[in-house]
Scaffold this motif. Structure first.
Motif, mmCIF file in Angstrom:
data_model
loop_
_atom_site.group_PDB
_atom_site.id
_atom_site.type_symbol
_atom_site.label_atom_id
_atom_site.label_comp_id
_atom_site.label_asym_id
_atom_site.label_seq_id
_atom_site.Cartn_x
_atom_site.Cartn_y
_atom_site.Cartn_z
ATOM 1 N N ILE A 176 17.825 3.985 6.858
ATOM 2 C CA ILE A 176 17.605 3.836 5.442
ATOM 3 C C ILE A 176 16.854 5.107 4.986
ATOM 4 C CG2 ILE A 176 16.365 2.460 3.548
ATOM 5 C CD1 ILE A 176 18.288 0.843 5.523
ATOM 6 N N GLN A 177 17.442 5.916 4.384
ATOM 7 C CA GLN A 177 17.205 7.032 3.920
ATOM 8 C C GLN A 177 16.321 7.263 2.557
ATOM 9 O OE1 GLN A 177 17.719 9.921 5.949
ATOM 10 N NE2 GLN A 177 18.275 8.268 7.100
ATOM 11 N N ARG A 178 16.847 6.469 1.491
ATOM 12 C CA ARG A 178 16.079 6.097 0.157
ATOM 13 C C ARG A 178 16.107 4.861 -0.031
ATOM 14 N NH1 ARG A 178 18.387 10.867 -0.612
ATOM 15 N NH2 ARG A 178 20.168 9.990 -2.153
ATOM 16 N N VAL A 179 15.184 4.327 -0.973
ATOM 17 C CA VAL A 179 15.301 3.319 -1.499
ATOM 18 C C VAL A 179 14.794 3.666 -3.006
ATOM 19 C CG1 VAL A 179 14.404 0.975 -2.031
ATOM 20 C CG2 VAL A 179 15.002 1.795 0.364
ATOM 21 N N ASP A 180 15.731 3.414 -4.035
ATOM 22 C CA ASP A 180 15.150 3.701 -5.523
ATOM 23 C C ASP A 180 15.276 2.219 -5.938
ATOM 24 O OD1 ASP A 180 14.818 4.127 -8.128
ATOM 25 O OD2 ASP A 180 16.154 6.040 -7.834
ATOM 26 N N LEU A 181 14.306 1.288 -6.230
ATOM 27 C CA LEU A 181 14.312 0.242 -6.982
ATOM 28 C C LEU A 181 14.483 0.271 -8.379
ATOM 29 C CD1 LEU A 181 11.098 -1.423 -5.362
ATOM 30 C CD2 LEU A 181 13.351 -1.788 -4.634
ATOM 31 N N SER A 230 0.895 -1.064 -0.258
ATOM 32 C CA SER A 230 0.145 0.084 -0.083
ATOM 33 C C SER A 230 0.871 1.334 0.049
ATOM 34 C CB SER A 230 -0.966 -0.029 1.339
ATOM 35 O OG SER A 230 -0.174 -0.101 2.343
ATOM 36 N N GLU A 231 1.978 1.273 0.622
ATOM 37 C CA GLU A 231 2.839 2.459 0.614
ATOM 38 C C GLU A 231 4.116 2.321 -0.207
ATOM 39 O OE1 GLU A 231 3.493 3.517 4.635
ATOM 40 O OE2 GLU A 231 1.534 2.755 5.340
ATOM 41 N N ASP A 232 4.735 3.666 -0.473
ATOM 42 C CA ASP A 232 6.015 3.463 -1.121
ATOM 43 C C ASP A 232 6.975 2.963 -0.143
ATOM 44 O OD1 ASP A 232 4.786 4.253 -3.456
ATOM 45 O OD2 ASP A 232 5.034 6.419 -2.914
ATOM 46 N N SER A 233 6.882 3.110 1.200
ATOM 47 C CA SER A 233 7.900 2.947 1.920
ATOM 48 C C SER A 233 7.931 1.325 2.317
ATOM 49 C CB SER A 233 7.982 3.713 3.239
ATOM 50 O OG SER A 233 6.649 3.617 3.852
ATOM 51 N N ASP A 234 6.966 0.667 1.754
ATOM 52 C CA ASP A 234 6.886 -0.983 1.949
ATOM 53 C C ASP A 234 7.571 -1.615 0.951
ATOM 54 O OD1 ASP A 234 5.718 -0.643 4.693
ATOM 55 O OD2 ASP A 234 3.928 -0.994 3.713
ATOM 56 N N PHE A 235 8.571 -2.755 1.152
ATOM 57 C CA PHE A 235 9.133 -3.338 0.240
ATOM 58 C C PHE A 235 8.943 -4.801 0.562
ATOM 59 C CE2 PHE A 235 11.255 0.691 0.623
ATOM 60 C CZ PHE A 235 11.172 1.163 -0.571
ATOM 61 N N TYR A 236 8.936 -5.755 -0.371
ATOM 62 C CA TYR A 236 9.240 -7.136 0.052
ATOM 63 C C TYR A 236 10.737 -7.236 -0.087
ATOM 64 C CZ TYR A 236 4.391 -8.217 -0.959
ATOM 65 O OH TYR A 236 3.090 -8.382 -0.911
ATOM 66 N N TRP A 237 11.266 -8.073 0.764
ATOM 67 C CA TRP A 237 12.662 -8.655 1.027
ATOM 68 C C TRP A 237 13.335 -8.827 -0.176
ATOM 69 C CZ3 TRP A 237 13.892 -11.698 6.018
ATOM 70 C CH2 TRP A 237 13.542 -10.872 7.213
#
Length: 181
Positions: free
Chosen positions: A163-168, A100-107
């Motif tokens: 964790i400041q930023r995650v850019d997939l 649901s959110e941009d800050s959630d990720f699958y491992w």
């Protein structure tokens, strides 16, 4: 399962069949889902075992002691269950629920990302993650060509703190972390 940078694995591992339970084809299940019973919400499992993938419908599943047990359609006795012991329970990444959110990720999405500090120092690549009682932990391995060799760093997965930023899309993660640690 590790993901190559920029690719999406076809399957993620949800758990593992460990050993037969009883004589009627039931198997003990080790679940990687949280909560562990979440694995039983999937009616069909793809089992990866000895290089072969096969599909089974879950006939029944339930908590048993501190773990889970399940019975798969077509697995009628202990010998058939024994033949599946050690199989990984796989799920197509296309079947994963949308986050649901941009800050959630699958491992699996984080594995393989390049990791650098806010100052641009390359720390390596996310090798895998593991869960602790307090928070999840990233295992970051230095690159092969790094002067530090095969150094491994353990970083707490704390969004907005470490964790400041995650850019997939770019395959990159920026962290607030002292490279000396």
């Amino acid at each position: 399962m590790s993901a190559e940078q920029g690719t999406r694995p076809e399957y993620v591992v949800l758990g593992k069949l460990t050993s037969p339970y009883g004589v009627k084809g039931w198997l003990r299940v080790y679940s990687y889902t949280s909560p562990m019973e979440g694995i039983l919400e999937y009616n069909e499992w793809v089992l990866g075992h000895r290089g072969v993938e096969s599909r089974y419908r879950v006939a029944q599943g339930r908590p048993q002691g501190k773990g889970l047990v399940a019975r798969l359609e077509g697995v009628e006795g202990r010998d058939q269950a024994e033949a599946l012991a050690g199989a990984e329970i796989l799920l197509s990444t296309a079947e994963l629920p949308e986050l649901s959110e941009d800050s959630d990720f699958y491992w699996y999405q984080l594995e393989g990302l390049a990791v650098e500090t806010t100052e641009g120092v390359d720390l390596g690549v996310v090798d895998y993650l593991f869960e602790t009682g307090a928070n999840d932990v990233l295992v970051v391995k230095a690159r092969e060509d790094d002067s530090e060799g095969k150094r491994e760093r353990l970083l707490p997965f704390l969004p907005d703190v470490v964790i400041q930023r995650v850019d997939l899309e770019a395959g990159r993660m920026v962290v607030d972390w002292d490279p000396a640690f």
